[in-house]
Design a protein around this motif. Structure first.
Motif, PDB file in Angstrom:
ATOM      1  N   THR A 125       0.815  -1.214   0.000  1.00 16.26           N
ATOM      2  CA  THR A 125       0.000   0.000   0.000  1.00 16.26           C
ATOM      3  C   THR A 125       0.849   1.265   0.000  1.00 16.26           C
ATOM      4  OG1 THR A 125      -0.135  -0.094   2.418  1.00 16.26           O
ATOM      5  CG2 THR A 125      -1.932  -1.122   1.179  1.00 16.26           C
TER       6      THR A 125
ATOM      7  N   ARG B  33      -4.027   2.665  -0.276  1.00 15.24           N
ATOM      8  CA  ARG B  33      -4.914   1.496  -0.200  1.00 15.24           C
ATOM      9  C   ARG B  33      -5.833   1.395  -1.409  1.00 15.24           C
ATOM     10  NH1 ARG B  33      -5.867  -1.693   3.947  1.00 15.24           N
ATOM     11  NH2 ARG B  33      -4.749  -0.265   5.331  1.00 15.24           N
ATOM     12  N   TRP B  34      -6.255   2.524  -1.979  1.00 16.91           N
ATOM     13  CA  TRP B  34      -7.172   2.490  -3.124  1.00 16.91           C
ATOM     14  C   TRP B  34      -6.561   1.734  -4.299  1.00 16.91           C
ATOM     15  CZ3 TRP B  34      -5.728   4.246  -7.872  1.00 16.91           C
ATOM     16  CH2 TRP B  34      -4.577   5.060  -7.930  1.00 16.91           C
TER      17      TRP B  34
ATOM     18  N   THR C 174      -4.336  -0.701  -4.173  1.00 18.40           N
ATOM     19  CA  THR C 174      -4.346  -2.134  -3.867  1.00 18.40           C
ATOM     20  C   THR C 174      -5.740  -2.720  -3.997  1.00 18.40           C
ATOM     21  OG1 THR C 174      -2.492  -1.808  -2.339  1.00 18.40           O
ATOM     22  CG2 THR C 174      -3.749  -3.846  -2.123  1.00 18.40           C
ATOM     23  N   VAL C 175      -6.741  -1.989  -3.500  1.00 18.73           N
ATOM     24  CA  VAL C 175      -8.116  -2.475  -3.574  1.00 18.73           C
ATOM     25  C   VAL C 175      -8.582  -2.574  -5.021  1.00 18.73           C
ATOM     26  CG1 VAL C 175     -10.519  -1.928  -3.018  1.00 18.73           C
ATOM     27  CG2 VAL C 175      -8.737  -1.655  -1.281  1.00 18.73           C
TER      28      VAL C 175
END
Length: 223
Positions: A163, A168-169, A171-172
């Motif tokens: 991340t 995080r966005w 990775t998501v």
């Protein structure tokens, strides 16, 4: 002065990889849209083989051109894998490079039947050869192999970068797209909504590729 050359080299490598990521995503999306417009692809593959060959003949020049563009877009995933591989020295990334190259190879192998082999089969009405090639080169190699390897490459890249690379966005988005792409292996089994999930996965995955490229363009240096 001693760090100028390495820094310049890193920036140049990042820009090149970014261009490949964005270029591959755009070319794949445009080619896929073009095939949908002139050939009703991929829905046309649900029709009897004789009807598919007839539809191919009706718009052969355009269909061959768009499939050739799709082949080029898929082939770009090989240098993309190599370029992305330089972003991390972790074990997951060392695995990701050959997996990404293999993903490109199997997809190119499956797609090349359209510009190279299908014109002859369509002209001669060789339905059986076309049916066999669709099963072996299409369903088993290009599609099933492509789905699995593309999703695996994406997962390995995400594990290697973490991340910290873009948040995080990132990775998501990559993880969700990979999960939906791999559901394409269920399409030949007739699982409801598997095809729709796979399509949505590739849309999200192309967005992830573009976002990946943009992140590289705005980043300085390397991790």
């Amino acid at each position: 002065m001693t760090t100028a050359v390495p820094d310049t080299a890193h920036r140049t490598a990042h820009r090149t990889t970014a261009g490949l990521l964005i270029g591959a995503a755009v070319l794949l999306d445009v080619a896929f849209a073009g095939l949908g417009a002139v050939f009703d692809y991929p829905q046309v593959l649900q029709h009897p083989p004789a009807e598919v060959l007839a539809a191919f003949l009706d718009s052969q020049t355009a269909v061959v051109a768009w499939f050739t563009a799709l082949v080029v877009g898929a082939a770009l995933l090989a240098p993309v894998a190599v370029g992305v591989g330089r972003l991390s020295g972790r074990r997951a990334m060392r695995w990701a490079v050959p997996v990404g190259i293999l993903a490109a190879v199997v997809q190119v192998t499956g797609l090349l039947r359209w510009p190279l082999l299908v014109p002859g089969w369509a002209a001669s009405g060789d339905v059986e050869s076309f049916r066999t090639a669709n099963l072996v080169l299409g369903t088993l190699v290009g599609e099933t192999g492509g789905y699995l390897l593309t999703a695996l490459w994406t997962a390995l890249v995400l594990v290697a970068l973490g991340t910290a690379f873009a948040g995080r966005w990132f990775t998501v988005l990559g993880g969700v797209s990979a999960g939906l792409v791999v559901l394409g292996v269920l399409v030949p089994l007739g699982v409801p909504l598997a095809g729709l999930a796979n399509f949505a996965g590739y849309v999200l995955w192309s967005c992830w590729l573009v976002a990946f490229g943009v992140v590289l363009l705005v980043r300085r240096g390397t991790r």
